[in-house]
Design a protein around this motif. Structure first.
Motif, short mmCIF file in Angstrom:
data_model
loop_
_atom_site.label_atom_id
_atom_site.label_comp_id
_atom_site.label_asym_id
_atom_site.label_seq_id
_atom_site.Cartn_x
_atom_site.Cartn_y
_atom_site.Cartn_z
N ILE A 1 0.75 -1.01 -0.01
CA ILE A 1 -0.13 0.10 0.04
C ILE A 1 0.95 1.34 0.14
O ILE A 1 1.88 1.41 0.76
CB ILE A 1 -0.79 -0.11 1.09
N GLU A 2 0.84 1.92 -1.11
CA GLU A 2 1.50 3.13 -1.36
C GLU A 2 1.04 4.37 -0.74
O GLU A 2 -0.24 4.75 -0.86
CB GLU A 2 2.13 3.51 -2.63
N PHE A 3 1.71 5.17 -0.03
CA PHE A 3 1.29 6.31 0.79
C PHE A 3 2.13 7.62 0.30
O PHE A 3 3.45 7.48 0.00
CB PHE A 3 1.13 6.46 2.14
N MET B 1 -2.09 6.14 -1.86
CA MET B 1 -2.03 6.54 -3.24
C MET B 1 -2.39 5.74 -4.08
O MET B 1 -3.18 5.65 -5.03
CB MET B 1 -0.42 7.08 -3.29
N GLU B 2 -1.84 4.33 -3.81
CA GLU B 2 -2.42 3.20 -4.70
C GLU B 2 -1.90 1.91 -4.06
O GLU B 2 -1.03 2.16 -3.02
CB GLU B 2 -1.98 2.96 -6.21
N MET B 3 -2.45 0.59 -4.36
CA MET B 3 -2.21 -0.53 -3.92
C MET B 3 -1.45 -1.47 -5.07
O MET B 3 -2.16 -1.55 -5.98
CB MET B 3 -3.23 -1.31 -3.19
N ASN B 4 -0.45 -2.12 -4.62
CA ASN B 4 0.08 -2.94 -5.75
C ASN B 4 -0.20 -4.40 -5.30
O ASN B 4 0.32 -4.82 -4.44
CB ASN B 4 1.63 -2.61 -5.86
N THR B 5 -0.89 -5.22 -6.04
CA THR B 5 -1.35 -6.23 -5.70
C THR B 5 -0.34 -7.66 -6.06
O THR B 5 -0.80 -8.70 -6.70
CB THR B 5 -2.63 -6.78 -6.26
MG MG Z 1 2.95 3.45 -7.48
#
Ligand code: MG
Ligand code: ADP
Ligand code: ADP
Length: 446
Positions: free
Chosen positions: A273-275, A286-290
């Motif tokens: 989970i990017e913040f 910001m977004e989540m990389n799965t």
């Molecule tokens: Mg990213």
């Protein structure tokens, strides 16, 4: 546990996954393009199958060829690595239909989080703070209206974007309408999906992301943070854990929020989970990389947990063998991405034969790579050719260790960025830990 896994990737990450499988007694199948016959992942795997011509769309993104290879070799699971098919919900679904385990979350979670706009809305519903912005924008007029509400500068983001692409900065009101039209037509041709949303452009900020892992029994553990603020054109160059600015209280909060978010979506597998993190210590989703992240080794070094092995175990249905209370970040780990590119020529990508290779060693020095002496680095793929990772008791010691290791690294026959990484390590703001995502622009290193 799986008896055989197919690795649907190439380069250092394919090698990393094959190593984990070997240690776990799992047989491996490599797939490769015609340009990768001599690649290291092919010789390390137990079996290998050619899946097509060099361009990724004909080989590493060729879902039918990869699934056929899995069926033909009797592989029970597919590990997608990062990039390529790792966040492709359609591929995950096809694996399910072929009764092959996709090592990653279920297809519907990938599509929920891969749609960056839906992910944003999901996080709002789960009580996670998000960057101020708006939902999908249908047309240029709405873009202008929403932009005035959000304020400038702002970013137009493609909902299907990734890998630092599909993001456009807008500084002024007059630019909004044209920028929106350009952004959505660019996104349509790059991702086959022109839908865009907007976010306030926060600056100066740090990129701080949280590693989570979840099993199929509903247990979620957060393995702390990685700071990835050293970026060029939104692509990460250096990552470290822990972040030099996150205190224990904030870390607790970020762990709680991330765990809550992963639980809210019923997450399974490893995910990030990017913040964005501002000077006041506020953080915004910001977004989540799965998927497994490029920079996962820094987390492995400070937690002592092998993320790839646990990713495979939870995909096979095993419960996590540790709980949140067991997680402590010990010391400091730093990773420098070694890219085949020429920093003095606008970071132009480079390829060629490795005429001399020396890989640094010594205690707590790790080099994840698929290079070997005389290997020909082909021009078709990502320019990252290795990741140098060090671990030490303190950040100062880790930086010194990284400098020594970079000095020792020799890769001749192609251009690379090791010396450039040395310059970044010397930077005063990097040294004192206050650096933010605009470090490269500030130094004129773009
Ligand atoms: Mg990213
Ligand atoms: P990480 O945060 O793990 O560094 P990145 O976003 O840099 O992840 O992506 C990892 C790899 O996947 C990189 O090689 C990147 O170029 C590639 N990648 C990610 N998303 C996309 C995309 N949508 N299209 C093309 N390549 C992508
Ligand atoms: P990708 O899917 O390509 O990784 P992200 O949404 O994660 O895209 O953004 C990539 C990088 O762009 C971030 O790491 C950050 O440096 C920068 N960025 C993204 N959104 C913002 C924002 N709202 N304000 C400032 N910087 C941002």
């Amino acid at each position: 546990m799986f008896a055989k896994i197919l690795i649907a990737n190439r380069g250092e990450i394919a090698v990393r996954i094959i190593r984990a499988c070997k240690e776990m007694g799992i047989a491996t199948v490599a797939v490769f393009s015609e340009a990768d016959r001599e690649a290291l992942h092919v010789s390390l795997a137990d079996e290998s199958i050619c899946i097509g011509p060099p361009p990724v769309k004909d080989s590493y993104l060729n879902m039918t060829a990869i699934l056929s290879a899995a069926v033909a070799t009797g592989a029970q699971a597919i590990h997608p690595g990062y990039g390529l098919l790792s966040e492709n919900a359609r591929f995950a679904q096809l694996c399910e239909q072929c009764h092959i385990t996709f090592i990653g979350p279920p297809a519907q979670i990938i599509s929920k989080m891969g749609d960056k706009d839906e992910a944003r809305r999901t996080m709002v519903a789960a009580g996670v703070p998000v960057v101020p912005g708006c939902d999908l924008v249908p047309d240029a007029q709405t873009a202008l209206r929403e932009a005035k509400r959000i304020g400038f500068p702002l970013l137009i983001k493609a909902r299907a974007g990734g890998g630092g692409r599909g993001i456009r900065l807008v500084e002024r009101e007059e630019e909004v309408e044209n920028a929106f039209l350009a952004a959505s037509s660019e996104a349509a041709s790059a991702f086959g999906d022109g839908a865009c949303y907007m976010e306030k452009f926060l600056r100066p900020v740090k990129h701080i992301e949280m590693q989570v892992i979840a099993d199929q029994q509903g247990n979620v553990v957060c393995l702390g943070e990685r700071e990835c603020s050293v970026q060029r054109k939104n692509q990460k160059l250096i990552e470290e854990s822990p972040s030099p600015v996150v205190d224990e209280k904030t870390r607790r909060q970020m762990i709680d929020v991330s765990t809550k978010a992963a639980k809210a979506v019923g997450y399974q597998g490893v995910g990030t989970i990017e913040f964005l993190y501002d000077r006041e210590g506020n953080f915004y989703f910001m977004e989540m990389n799965t998927r497994l992240q490029v920079e996962h080794p820094v987390t492995e070094m400070v937690t002592g947990i092998d993320l790839v092995k646990w990713q495979i175990r939870v995909a096979a249905g095993q419960p996590l063998g540790f709980s949140q209370e067991d997680i402590r970040l010990e010391g400091c780990a730093i990773e420098c991405r070694i890219n085949a590119e020429n920093p003095s020529q606008g970071f132009r990508p480079s390829c060629g034969r490795v005429s001399l290779l020396h890989i640094p060693g010594g205690p707590w020095v790790r080099f994840d790579t698929a290079l070997y002496q005389d290997y020909f680095v082909p021009p078709y793929y990502d320019s990252m050719i290795g990741k140098l990772i060090v671990h030490a008791k303190t950040r100062e010691e880790a930086i010194r260790k990284m400098q020594a290791a970079l000095c020792e690294l020799v890769i001749e026959g192609l251009d690379h960025n090791a010396e450039f990484q040395m310059d970044v390590l010397e930077d005063e703001e990097f040294r004192n830990g206050t650096y933010t995502t605009n470090l490269m622009e500030k130094r004129g290193w773009v």
